[in-house]
Write an enzyme that holds these catalytic residues in place. Structure first.
Site, PDB file in Angstrom:
ATOM      1  CE  LYS A 236      -3.881   2.082   2.574  1.00  0.00           C
ATOM      2  NZ  LYS A 236      -4.771   1.962   3.754  1.00  0.00           N
TER       3      LYS A 236
ATOM      4  CB  SER B  55      -8.125   3.803   2.894  1.00  0.00           C
ATOM      5  OG  SER B  55      -7.285   3.124   3.797  1.00  0.00           O
TER       6      SER B  55
ATOM      7  CB  SER C 239      -8.485   0.863   5.650  1.00  0.00           C
ATOM      8  OG  SER C 239      -9.172   2.087   5.683  1.00  0.00           O
TER       9      SER C 239
END
Lengths: 490, 486
Positions: free
Chosen positions: A76, A151, A175
């Site tokens: 990420k 997210s 997330s």
């Protein structure tokens, strides 16, 4: 090969059926082919990946490979990677090349994993749909008109579309678990403090926790095992021996491997709010757990409904302060034209941050302001304690808690873009877990009426990661929901 | 209405830089004077993703301070973020302590004034808390731009806050000096005021004598010398009194002192005050200080100035003034104790006189610190011993001291022998000198006999001169009177 599990990839690499370089090339080519449509990656580091793969091949040849040596993965873009663009999904850091590696990145590099690049994400990890990224929305591999969740949407979409076998993520209010559910993969957020936050760009420090995505609990166990461990550079890192989560998956090879496991079903999670198709899939999964030997008991989390208001005070409060360092002075975006210092700050931040980030900074600034602090921030901290106590009370009666990960399946791109509160409500089942600091896992348990995946969330007591992974692994051993692939990866 | 109708109320906030090798939340060096930004780590420049880790050494120094002033050292204290934007504050917040500071309460006893009018006073402390320093903005040499040096960012500070217990600039300066000596005494701060290691903010207000409410205060920021502290307070007090007597009002404000003009001027008013939005720093756990830690720090604590002063008075019979002066700094106290231990406790008083007198004056003149004194405690002790056993007079002793200062001998004895300075005590020799003087000064003898006591003194002086100072004045006196039949 692209759908192989980590143990299968390990065997193939060790048997020289494929080299790490070839394996990396395979996934890099898939990224080249599919990323333009999915937008799961912000940065693809082909050269870095191939160099790491060559080093992995050398290790394999030398007989010193570990479980992850030569395994490709995506990080990420919240994790700092030395020499590689680290944007956090924001214009503010669109030009930021980190001079150092996050602890998680170092650990995985040391394990020999091969980073393919940086996965797209909601800006500064603030969002539930991955639409707030400065680099554009990520598409759900199951339906390009749908959001992948957020997210960590890029990480989840990458694993679901098999652009990478595994990926790192972070989970502040859901997330990891929410996009795992929306993309039909497995994701785990461990106990707060197990994964070092050093080098993980902070959104809400007391809630942020690194997590793992994989197609299965087994893949997640292998990745998580390599991500955890005490780090003296993070004062909230827990000083305890690391666990071999993969080893904990072994269990009795029998029809009822979960005999004796008590699963708590929170009354509040099964009340209204959940869509019918999600309810059907979740209840069928609970029944499957009973078939595997588990018993179920109703429990109550009376304060869980307060999780969203508490979260939307605490997280913005922390973020309003955490994001102050993005001021255009030392790195990141600085406005081209400005008058005085205040103007430089105002313009740089106005230009560098997107709407959702600004909204949360404003909310956070407000709730910490003189005269409001007690009514909002302190009150939210009180709720947080009550929520944590609820879980402890419920866990007196069960070993794990199960329920839906999300109230619905993934919605249409743009659908909730103008209604932040509706967006926030999609995290209603996941947020309380962060407030309590507990571990949570989501695994796929079927599909909704629209053909999109449904996730089941398992919640455990502190340090119950092995128990969560073991239960999910047993479930996946008996079912094949986790093996379903979207068309692009079939 | 005159100044005497007003009472001055002063409280001080002192920022003492803790002398740890590394910063409070990072491993970067705290050494002063490096090239800009060469001592700023990833944490200090607040790169994305970095986290603070508390320096145990800074905590230990805070504990030491708390124990030294008899304060409560909190078992649990909490770091909070003080949020504001400034280019030399990289994170956009300063990590400090707000609701739960590490040190609560405590007192410091000060001695104000000199001589007969000197008095002692106990000043109460509110609290002391740990925090990090900011960097520096450099406004010169950048052609209209501002340079940022983050070497100082993250340097550990102990902010020491007093109650508004001081009633004059003299008391404020005495407090600041005592505190300055204490932090150096317990070795938590180097006290270098030029380098900013010890900075004072003064909260000043005035009220009519007898009033029970405090007046509105103004805070004078960043006073980095005791002289400026005194000047700034004196100016501010007069300004406040003048303003009030002219019918004006004092607005709460932060002011700066300009050493060039000797005036204070407004920096910001209360309306401009920041809302710092303090909240507990989620990156740091509460600071827990176990009783065992406190006990260990207590066990390693040096004897404190107050206790040492008492010992000097009780064991060595020093006056309160002498004992206070000799414990004003660790270096002076160390020098004095070393001198007494070489000379013997019986000579503690003359040792005190020499350390506070001749030595202090000579060091002052040469602008030297006592630790750099050319005359060692052992040399001074040897000198004092020779005065005590009448080998030399006080006058000769000053010559010997000067010789030792200039390195003209390793010991007082060596100087005395080499230069032939031994006191003459042989009665016959002195009587011979008296006879010569009386023969040469018949006029004075006559005057004395006529009743002029002054003439006697002149004769004593002549004899002393003839002895080149080596005769004892008392002995000369006695023998001369005998000779003159007086």
């Amino acid at each position: 090969m692209i759908n192989a599990s980590l143990p299968e990839l390990r065997r193939a690499l060790d048997a020289r059926q494929i080299s790490a370089v070839e394996l990396a090339g395979l996934f890099l080519d898939r990224i080249d082919a599919l990323n333009p449509a999915l937008n799961a990656f912000i940065t693809v580091d082909r050269e870095g990946a191939l160099a790491a793969a060559r080093a992995a091949d050398a290790r394999i040849a030398a007989g010193s490979a570990g479980p992850l040596t030569g395994i490709p993965l995506a990080h990420k873009d919240v994790f700092c990677t030395e020499g590689v663009l680290t944007t956090c999904g924001s214009k503010m850091l669109a030009n930021f090349v980190s001079p150092y590696d996050a602890h998680v990145v170092s650990l995985l590099e040391a394990a020999g994993a091969v980073s393919l690049g940086k996965a797209n994400m909601d800006e500064f990890a603030m969002g539930s749909s991955n639409e707030s990224s400065y680099f554009g929305a990520v598409k759900n591999p199951w339906n390009l008109g749908r959001i992948p969740g957020g997210s960590s949407g890029g990480s989840a979409a990458a694993v679901a579309a098999r652009l990478a076998p595994i990926a790192t993520g972070t989970d502040t209010g859901g997330s990891v678990r929410q996009p795992a559910a929306y993309c039909g993969i497995t994701g785990i957020k461990p106990t707060y403090g197990l994964v070092s936050r050093y080098g993980m760009i902070a959104y809400a420090s007391s809630l942020d926790q690194g997590g793992a995505f994989g197609a299965s609990a087994e893949d997640c166990a292998l990745l998580l095992g390599a991500m955890t461990g005490f780090d003296a550079r993070d004062s909230t890192s827990l000083e305890r021996p690391t666990e071999d989560y993969a080893a904990a998956l072994a269990g009795p090879a029998c029809a009822r491997p979960l005999e004796g496991l008590r699963i708590g079903l929170p009354r509040e999670f099964f009340a209204e709010g959940m869509s019918d198709d999600v309810r059907a899939a979740v209840e069928a999964a609970v029944e499957q757990y009973r078939v595997l030997g588990a018993t179920t008991v109703e429990v109550s989390l009376p304060n869980a409904k307060l999780a969203i208001p508490a979260y939307y005070v605490i997280a913005p409060a922390e973020c309003s302060s955490n994001l102050s360092r993005f001021d255009g002075v030392r790195y990141g975006h600085r406005a081209a034209d400005y008058g005085d210092l205040a103007d430089m700050y105002a313009k740089s931040r106005a230009e560098g941050f997107g709407a959702e980030v600004k909204r949360r900074i404003l909310v956070g600034t407000y709730v910490l302001s003189h005269g409001y602090y007690d009514a909002y921030y302190l009150q939210a901290q009180r709720l947080r304690r009550l929520i944590a106590q609820d879980f402890q009370a419920a866990l007196q009666h069960c070993d794990l808690i199960a329920g839906p990960t999300t109230p619905t399946t993934a919605w249409t791109l743009g659908e909730k873009a103008d209604d932040p509160v509706q967006m926030y409500l999609s995290d209603i089942y996941t947020i309380a877990v962060n407030l309590a600091g507990l571990p949570g896992l989501s695994h796929p348990v079927g599909f909704g009426a629209d053909g999109l995946p449904v996730g089941l969330q398992l919640i455990g007591d502190y340090f119950a990661e092995s128990r969560l992974l073991h239960a999910a692994h047993r479930f996946q051993h008996a079912t094949d929901w986790h093996a379903r692939r979207p068309a692009c990866a079939a | 209405m005159s100044r005497s109708d007003w009472e001055v109320v002063i409280g001080l906030e002192v920022h003492a830089q803790l002398d740890t090798a590394s910063k409070i939340f990072s491993g970067a060096s705290t050494a002063f004077g490096a090239e800009p930004n060469r001592q700023a780590s990833a944490v200090d420049i607040a790169l994305p993703g970095v986290l603070p880790v508390l320096n145990r050494g800074a905590v230990e120094r805070a504990i030491r301070f708390g124990l030294a002033i008899g304060a409560h050292v909190a078992e649990k204290s909490v770091f909070a973020r003080k949020n504001y934007f400034y280019p030399d504050l990289p994170k956009g917040y300063q990590i400090s302590q707000m609701d739960l500071p590490v040190v609560v309460g405590g007192t410091i006893t000060i001695r104000v004034g000199e001589g007969e009018s000197a008095y002692e006073k106990t000043v109460r402390l509110t609290r002391a808390h740990l925090e990090e320093d900011a960097g520096k903005s450099l406004h010169e040499d950048f052609h209209g731009m501002t340079g940022i040096d983050l070497n100082r960012a993250g340097t550990p500070l102990l902010e020491i806050v007093s109650e508004p217990d001081m009633r004059s600039s003299a008391e404020a300066v005495a407090y600041a000096r005592t505190l300055h000596a204490l932090v150096r005494w317990i070795d938590i701060c180097d006290g270098n005021m030029q380098e900013g290691s010890f900075r004072c903010d003064a909260n000043v207000s005035v009220r009519r004598k007898g009033a029970t409410e405090f007046g509105t205060r103004r805070e004078i920021k960043n006073l980095n010398s005791f002289r400026f502290l005194q000047q700034a307070i004196d100016y501010e007090v007069q300004w406040q009194i003048d303003t009030l007597e002219d019918g004006g009002r004092i607005e709460q404000a932060t002011v700066l002192f300009d050493p060039d003009t000797g005036e204070t001027r407004m920096m910001r008013s209360k309306e401009d005050a920041h809302d710092y939005r303090y909240f507990p720093d989620p990156d740091l756990l509460p600071l827990m200080i176990a009783p065992e830690w406190k006990a260990r720090v207590q066990a390693e604590m040096p004897e404190l100035p107050g206790a040492m002063k008492g010992r000097f008075m009780d064991d060595w019979g020093l006056s309160a003034y002498d004992a206070t002066t000799l414990t004003a700094s660790k270096e002076v106290a160390d020098f004095y104790q070393a001198t007494v231990s070489a000379a013997g406790a019986a000579l503690a008083k003359p040792c005190a006189n020499w350390v506070m007198g001749e030595l202090a004056a000579r060091l002052n003149k040469a602008e030297l610190d006592v630790a750099a004194s050319p005359v060692s405690p052992a040399q001074l002790a040897g000198l004092v011993a020779r005065i005590a056993d009448n080998t030399i007079s006080n006058a000769i002793a000053r010559k010997v001291f000067e010789a030792l200062w200039n390195g003209e001998g390793a010991t007082a004895d060596e100087v005395i022998d080499k230069q032939g300075l031994r006191q003459v005590t042989d009665t016959g020799a002195i009587e011979a000198m008296i006879d010569e003087v009386l023969a040469a000064n018949q006029k004075s003898v006559e005057e004395f006999r006529a009743g002029k006591e002054k003439a006697f003194n002149a004769l004593v002086g002549q004899v002393m001169k003839a002895s080149k100072g080596k005769a004892g004045p008392a002995q000369v006196n006695a023998l001369l009177r005998k000779k003159l039949g007086a």
